[in-house]
Write a protein that holds these residues in place. Structure first.
Motif, PDB file in Angstrom:
ATOM      1  N   VAL A   1       0.839  -1.195   0.000  1.00  0.00           N
ATOM      2  CA  VAL A   1       0.000   0.000   0.000  1.00  0.00           C
ATOM      3  C   VAL A   1       0.878   1.250   0.000  1.00  0.00           C
ATOM      4  CG1 VAL A   1      -1.666   1.359   1.321  1.00  0.00           C
ATOM      5  CG2 VAL A   1      -1.947  -1.106   1.145  1.00  0.00           C
ATOM      6  N   HIS A   2       1.909   1.234   0.815  1.00  0.00           N
ATOM      7  CA  HIS A   2       2.800   2.396   0.860  1.00  0.00           C
ATOM      8  C   HIS A   2       3.403   2.669  -0.510  1.00  0.00           C
ATOM      9  CE1 HIS A   2       3.515   2.648   5.473  1.00  0.00           C
ATOM     10  NE2 HIS A   2       2.249   2.715   5.116  1.00  0.00           N
ATOM     11  N   LYS A   3       3.833   1.591  -1.168  1.00  0.00           N
ATOM     12  CA  LYS A   3       4.440   1.786  -2.495  1.00  0.00           C
ATOM     13  C   LYS A   3       3.440   2.426  -3.449  1.00  0.00           C
ATOM     14  CE  LYS A   3       7.694  -1.994  -2.108  1.00  0.00           C
ATOM     15  NZ  LYS A   3       7.398  -3.426  -1.957  1.00  0.00           N
ATOM     16  N   ILE A   4       2.196   1.966  -3.380  1.00  0.00           N
ATOM     17  CA  ILE A   4       1.184   2.524  -4.287  1.00  0.00           C
ATOM     18  C   ILE A   4       0.894   3.983  -3.942  1.00  0.00           C
ATOM     19  CG2 ILE A   4      -1.241   2.389  -4.988  1.00  0.00           C
ATOM     20  CD1 ILE A   4      -1.017  -0.655  -4.593  1.00  0.00           C
ATOM     21  N   LEU A   5       0.679   4.247  -2.661  1.00  0.00           N
ATOM     22  CA  LEU A   5       0.326   5.616  -2.255  1.00  0.00           C
ATOM     23  C   LEU A   5       1.413   6.601  -2.661  1.00  0.00           C
ATOM     24  CD1 LEU A   5      -1.138   5.140   1.351  1.00  0.00           C
ATOM     25  CD2 LEU A   5      -2.389   5.515  -0.773  1.00  0.00           C
ATOM     26  N   ILE A   6       2.656   6.167  -2.491  1.00  0.00           N
ATOM     27  CA  ILE A   6       3.757   7.096  -2.714  1.00  0.00           C
ATOM     28  C   ILE A   6       3.887   7.471  -4.201  1.00  0.00           C
ATOM     29  CG2 ILE A   6       6.285   7.223  -2.602  1.00  0.00           C
ATOM     30  CD1 ILE A   6       5.823   5.910   0.261  1.00  0.00           C
ATOM     31  N   THR A   7       3.411   6.602  -5.082  1.00  0.00           N
ATOM     32  CA  THR A   7       3.466   6.961  -6.506  1.00  0.00           C
ATOM     33  C   THR A   7       2.520   8.126  -6.819  1.00  0.00           C
ATOM     34  OG1 THR A   7       1.751   5.407  -7.130  1.00  0.00           O
ATOM     35  CG2 THR A   7       4.010   4.595  -7.214  1.00  0.00           C
ATOM     36  N   TYR A   8       1.620   8.429  -5.912  1.00  0.00           N
ATOM     37  CA  TYR A   8       0.693   9.547  -6.137  1.00  0.00           C
ATOM     38  C   TYR A   8       1.245  10.885  -5.658  1.00  0.00           C
ATOM     39  CZ  TYR A   8      -2.834   6.410  -7.747  1.00  0.00           C
ATOM     40  OH  TYR A   8      -3.507   5.490  -8.500  1.00  0.00           O
ATOM     41  N   ILE A   9       2.438  10.842  -5.060  1.00  0.00           N
ATOM     42  CA  ILE A   9       3.013  12.073  -4.515  1.00  0.00           C
ATOM     43  C   ILE A   9       3.900  12.718  -5.565  1.00  0.00           C
ATOM     44  CG2 ILE A   9       4.551  12.979  -2.745  1.00  0.00           C
ATOM     45  CD1 ILE A   9       2.037  11.880  -1.658  1.00  0.00           C
ATOM     46  N   PRO A  10       3.700  13.995  -5.821  1.00  0.00           N
ATOM     47  CA  PRO A  10       4.611  14.674  -6.749  1.00  0.00           C
ATOM     48  C   PRO A  10       6.042  14.605  -6.208  1.00  0.00           C
ATOM     49  CG  PRO A  10       2.759  16.110  -6.114  1.00  0.00           C
ATOM     50  CD  PRO A  10       2.663  14.872  -5.278  1.00  0.00           C
ATOM     51  N   GLU A  11       6.983  14.326  -7.115  1.00  0.00           N
ATOM     52  CA  GLU A  11       8.350  14.060  -6.681  1.00  0.00           C
ATOM     53  C   GLU A  11       8.967  15.233  -5.927  1.00  0.00           C
ATOM     54  OE1 GLU A  11      12.016  12.403  -9.191  1.00  0.00           O
ATOM     55  OE2 GLU A  11      10.043  11.578  -9.729  1.00  0.00           O
ATOM     56  N   GLU A  12       8.590  16.448  -6.333  1.00  0.00           N
ATOM     57  CA  GLU A  12       9.231  17.619  -5.707  1.00  0.00           C
ATOM     58  C   GLU A  12       8.849  17.772  -4.231  1.00  0.00           C
ATOM     59  OE1 GLU A  12       7.350  17.580  -8.387  1.00  0.00           O
ATOM     60  OE2 GLU A  12       5.818  19.149  -8.392  1.00  0.00           O
ATOM     61  N   ILE A  13       7.850  17.015  -3.808  1.00  0.00           N
ATOM     62  CA  ILE A  13       7.448  17.115  -2.402  1.00  0.00           C
ATOM     63  C   ILE A  13       8.290  16.211  -1.504  1.00  0.00           C
ATOM     64  CG2 ILE A  13       5.552  16.342  -0.885  1.00  0.00           C
ATOM     65  CD1 ILE A  13       3.664  17.843  -2.558  1.00  0.00           C
ATOM     66  N   LEU A  14       8.846  15.149  -2.103  1.00  0.00           N
ATOM     67  CA  LEU A  14       9.529  14.144  -1.277  1.00  0.00           C
ATOM     68  C   LEU A  14      10.638  14.719  -0.385  1.00  0.00           C
ATOM     69  CD1 LEU A  14       9.455  11.098  -3.713  1.00  0.00           C
ATOM     70  CD2 LEU A  14       7.947  11.606  -1.772  1.00  0.00           C
TER      71      LEU A  14
END
Ligand code: NAG
Ligand code: NAG
Ligand code: NAG
Ligand code: NAG
Length: 351
Positions: free
Chosen positions: A59-72
């Motif tokens: 689930v974490h892997k899936i959710l994280i793909t929805y985050i814009p990279e510049e936010i990481l």
């Protein structure tokens, strides 16, 4: 002898009743856990997370793909100085989860924040003919399939006594549906597209906002009555507008708070004497018509009206929450609660 027989009949009915209610077709019950608030935050979630370790990582892997990279990088900033940005017990609990799962704290933080972002839901608070308050909710989400697999029921205990109970996803420390026993019930419905993840991150970095789901858990753990719960939910700054649906233990204690970031735009109360014995909230301001493309409100209202105030029971409310559109392909679970009778609380995962 007769008394014994009567008790036996009553007991059988109670048992049979709960079996009937549990065995709703197309549903299954979540696994239940106790989380011991007397343990340090880092240790509280071990059992839950271990039981779901692989699925939670997925689930974490899936959710994280929805985050814009510049936010990481900003999430990493929060994670590396977690205690500075996130209050206890959430910081410690997330650290414990990361360590049990052997994944980076940044990933756990990100996954916990993103749940604030997009929940579509239907919540109904109602008052029956005896003045008892009931609270029903469907939680609709994207990623429905996998979230169903990690849905759990948690009793939070102090000194062996349950203080509050929630339905949540394993690995997630905030609350979108919960009950403080003998005090109040709360559900969260998203308002106005929910938090933009950017605003949430900026708010956390500026230390002037907390995730909605942490605010709900703070309320469950700190407040002991309906009025003070409403107060905290109404006036704590959040990163976005939100609806809080709250049920209490006395007649009239039912509210839909349509909250702006800093304060409510509107607080809509039950008032059975004016014919307002139930309130339905989906994801639109109750004083405006819902968009025709997403009208779950009218089917829910019709179902409540045809049920009638005299007919409120767990099973009948479950059926209302099973009305087409109210129940839809994104519904992950249904919860029915009544704070005055805390053991009524029940969750069905929708298959
Ligand atoms: C934790 O993960 C790292 C790699 O990310 C791995 O090298 C290590 O063996 C893992 N530890 C355990 C106990 O699984
Ligand atoms: C959910 O769990 C079921 C049964 O354990 C499994 O068959 C299914 O693949 C899982 N779904 C996802 C999306 O992981
Ligand atoms: C509700 O709780 C608040 C804060 O703990 C307290 O001040 C207030 O007196 C309580 N109200 C009632 C009606 O018990
Ligand atoms: C209660 O519900 C039943 C079926 O759901 C219905 O037939 C009956 O008319 C209702 N009774 C009242 C008083 O609304």
């Amino acid at each position: 002898m007769n008394v014994v027989k009567e008790i036996w009949v009553i007991l059988s009915l109670v048992v049979l009743g709960s079996v009937l209610i549990s065995a709703q077709p197309g549903t299954r019950l979540p696994k239940s856990y106790i989380v011991d608030l007397d343990l340090p935050p880092e240790q509280r979630w071990q059992k839950v997370v271990l039981d779901y370790k692989d699925m939670v990582s997925d689930v974490h892997k899936i959710l994280i793909t929805y985050i814009p990279e510049e936010i990481l990088p900003y999430v990493e900033l929060i994670a590396t100085d977690l205690d500075n940005y996130i209050a206890q017990p959430y910081a410690g609990e997330m650290r414990g989860i990361a360590s049990v799962m052997n994944i980076s704290l940044g990933d756990v933080v990100m996954a916990n924040l993103i749940y604030d972002v997009s929940a579509f839901c239907t919540s109904i608070v109602s008052q029956d003919i005896n003045g008892q308050i009931w609270h029903s909710r469907n939680l609709d989400y994207s990623f429905t399939d996998i979230l169903k697999n990690i849905t759990v029921a948690i009793d939070f205990q102090h000194g062996g006594q349950t203080v509050y109970s929630i339905i949540t996803y394993a690995g997630y420390v905030g609350v979108l549906s919960g009950q403080r026993h003998n005090a109040f019930t709360i559900t969260v419905d998203e308002r106005d597209q929910g938090a933009l993840i950017w605003n949430l991150i900026i708010g956390i970095l500026d230390s002037n906002t907390i995730p909605v789901s942490f605010l709900v858990r703070d309320t469950l753990s700190l407040d002991t009555n309906f009025t003070s719960a409403i107060d905290r939910l109404s006036y704590t700054t959040t990163a976005a507008d939100v609806y809080f649906i709250v049920g209490g233990v006395k007649p009239g204690e039912g509210a839909v708070i349509s909250k702006g970031r800093f304060a409510p735009d509107d607080t809509w109360m039950l008032s059975a004497k004016d014919g307002r014995w139930f309130l339905v909230e989906t994801n639109y301001d109750h004083w405006l018509p819902p968009p025709p493309s997403d009208n779950r409100r009218d089917p829910a209202i019709s179902a409540m009206k045809s049920l009638g105030q005299k007919n409120i029971t767990v099973e009948n409310l479950f059926n209302v929450m099973s009305t087409p559109k109210v129940l839809n392909s994104r519904t992950t679970y249904t919860v029915i609660m009544s704070a005055v009778k805390p053991l009524v609380m029940k969750c069905w995962i929708r298959e």
